[in-house]
Enzyme design. Structure first.
Site, mmCIF file in Angstrom:
data_model
loop_
_atom_site.group_PDB
_atom_site.id
_atom_site.type_symbol
_atom_site.label_atom_id
_atom_site.label_comp_id
_atom_site.label_asym_id
_atom_site.label_seq_id
_atom_site.Cartn_x
_atom_site.Cartn_y
_atom_site.Cartn_z
ATOM 1 N N LYS A 131 3.594 -17.884 -11.695
ATOM 2 C CA LYS A 131 2.658 -17.294 -12.652
ATOM 3 C C LYS A 131 3.146 -17.515 -14.080
ATOM 4 C CE LYS A 131 0.395 -12.829 -13.651
ATOM 5 N NZ LYS A 131 0.317 -11.410 -13.241
ATOM 6 N N SER A 168 -4.122 -9.556 -12.046
ATOM 7 C CA SER A 168 -4.056 -10.625 -13.034
ATOM 8 C C SER A 168 -3.497 -11.937 -12.494
ATOM 9 C CB SER A 168 -3.194 -10.174 -14.218
ATOM 10 O OG SER A 168 -1.850 -9.931 -13.801
ATOM 11 N N SER A 187 -1.663 -6.245 -9.423
ATOM 12 C CA SER A 187 -1.985 -7.616 -9.808
ATOM 13 C C SER A 187 -1.488 -8.699 -8.868
ATOM 14 C CB SER A 187 -1.453 -7.902 -11.224
ATOM 15 O OG SER A 187 -2.216 -7.205 -12.173
#
Length: 380
Positions: free
Chosen positions: A21, A97, A121
């Site tokens: 990420k 997210s 997330s």
């Protein structure tokens, strides 16, 4: 849209692939957290500790993944870097997210991925995209080299399509993680089924899962679950404002992020003090329930992911995190496992929560649920 912000290859050329990420440092690449406001960030000088551990364990890092801007949203929509495709249904949100990490795994672009979970997330996108996602016990996995720099909620966690791969990632990133214990079937386990407000078909599937896996089950209650959901948002708002509030001055934030940060700026010390009181009470409540059962289960999300069009039209997604954010506040380890539901081609998420530090137990239970649910699907 492209699930990767940047594609590259680091590490063992023959090793299993993993994507990272874009809130986690990879040396030589900027950490932009999916934001135009950080587009000119300098390349990271060093790998985050989790990336270093993966490389040492023989993993091949294949790129950085897209995300909801500044990790401050649940839809995964990002009009600057692009919105990753939901592998289950391209018309629906991928969840946020850690949207790109979940999507890349679900689309078989990589064996595994890392995300971060501050208010759901990792688990939320996992449930949206039909993959497995884990939030370890808070503090079990290093956050050195992860944005934001300081958090009392955020955890680095893995995504995978199967529990064997997920435990392999945990063994690499979590010091002392016992991969054998995480893969050893349990002869018996007591499961608490939490009563929650969710789509009936999802609640029914959660209620059936323990018996399918051969576990004893009973109903349990967490009366402070809603209060913990609200308190978690207060803490997230305060800590996100502290980390990223200065970026409003750039004028480069997306409209949704600008508005959310401005609202977060209104969090008062009294709000935060009240939230911390709820944190203490809810953590104690979960601990008490887990004194009588080995783990609790509940839906990951209360409903299936909404469409992109609905999200862009203003449909509220705040309830998406109603069942996952509380366990960021309490710090307990939790996994979201794909959960087939009656009458739908889409899978939902089965959330499994255990005592702090019992990450191996969560994985072992998830592996048994995984086998049982797959057998049920075969019979169906």
């Amino acid at each position: 849209m492209n699930e990767f912000i940047s594609e590259f290859s680091l590490g063992d050329a023959d090793g299993p692939s993993i994507a990272i990420k874009d809130s986690i440092d990879v040396a030589g690449y900027p950490t932009t957290a999916g934001s135009r406001a950080l587009a000119n960030a300098p390349p990271a000088a060093a790998h985050a500790e989790v990336v270093e551990r993966l490389l040492e364990a023989g993993w091949r890092v294949v790129g950085k993944t897209n995300m909801h801007e500044l990790a401050f949203g649940m839809t995964g929509i990002n009009d600057y870097t692009g919105t990753p495709e939901n592998p289950q249904d391209e018309t629906r949100i991928p969840g946020g997210s850690s949207s790109g990490s979940a999507a890349a795994v679900g689309l078989h672009l990589t064996c595994a991925a890392l995300g971060t979970d501050t208010g759901g997330s990792v688990r939320g996108p996992a449930a949206c995209c039909g993959v497995i996602g884990m939030k370890p016990t808070f503090g079990r996995v290093s956050r050195h080299g992860v944005a934001p720099l300081v958090s009392t909620l955020d955890c680095v966690g893995p995504f995978a399509r199967d529990m064997t791969t997920l435990t392999d990632v945990m063994a690499a990133i979590a010091p002392g993680f016992d991969e054998i214990a995480a893969a050893t079937p349990l002869s018996a386990a007591k499961i608490g089924i939490v009563a929650v407000d969710a789509l009936r078909e999802i609640r029914d599937a959660v209620a059936r899962a323990p018996s399918l896996a051969g576990f004893a089950a009973r109903d349990v209650e967490l009366p402070r679950l809603r209060a913990a959901f609200d308190a978690g948002l207060v803490v997230i708002n305060a800590e996100t404002w502290r980390a990223f509030g200065h970026l409003i001055e750039t004028g480069k934030l997306g409209p949704d992020l600008d508005a959310r940060l401005r609202h977060a700026s209104l969090t008062t010390p009294a709000d935060l003090e009240a939230a911390e009181s709820v944190r203490r009470d809810f953590t104690a409540e979960v601990d008490r329930v887990l004194d009588s059962v080995d783990a609790i289960v509940l839906p990951t999300l209360p409903a299936l992911p909404i469409t992109l069009d609905a999200a862009r039209s203003g449909t509220s997604v705040i309830a998406m995190s109603s069942l996952i954010r509380p366990f960021n506040l309490s710090g307990h380890p939790a996994i979201s496992l794909p959960l087939p539901i009656a009458g739908s081609p889409l899978v939902a998420g089965l959330q499994i929560v255990a005592r702090k530090g019992a990450d191996e137990l969560v994985c072992a239970l998830a592996a048994q649920f995984e086998t049982a649910l797959a057998a049920q699907e075969t019979l169906a």
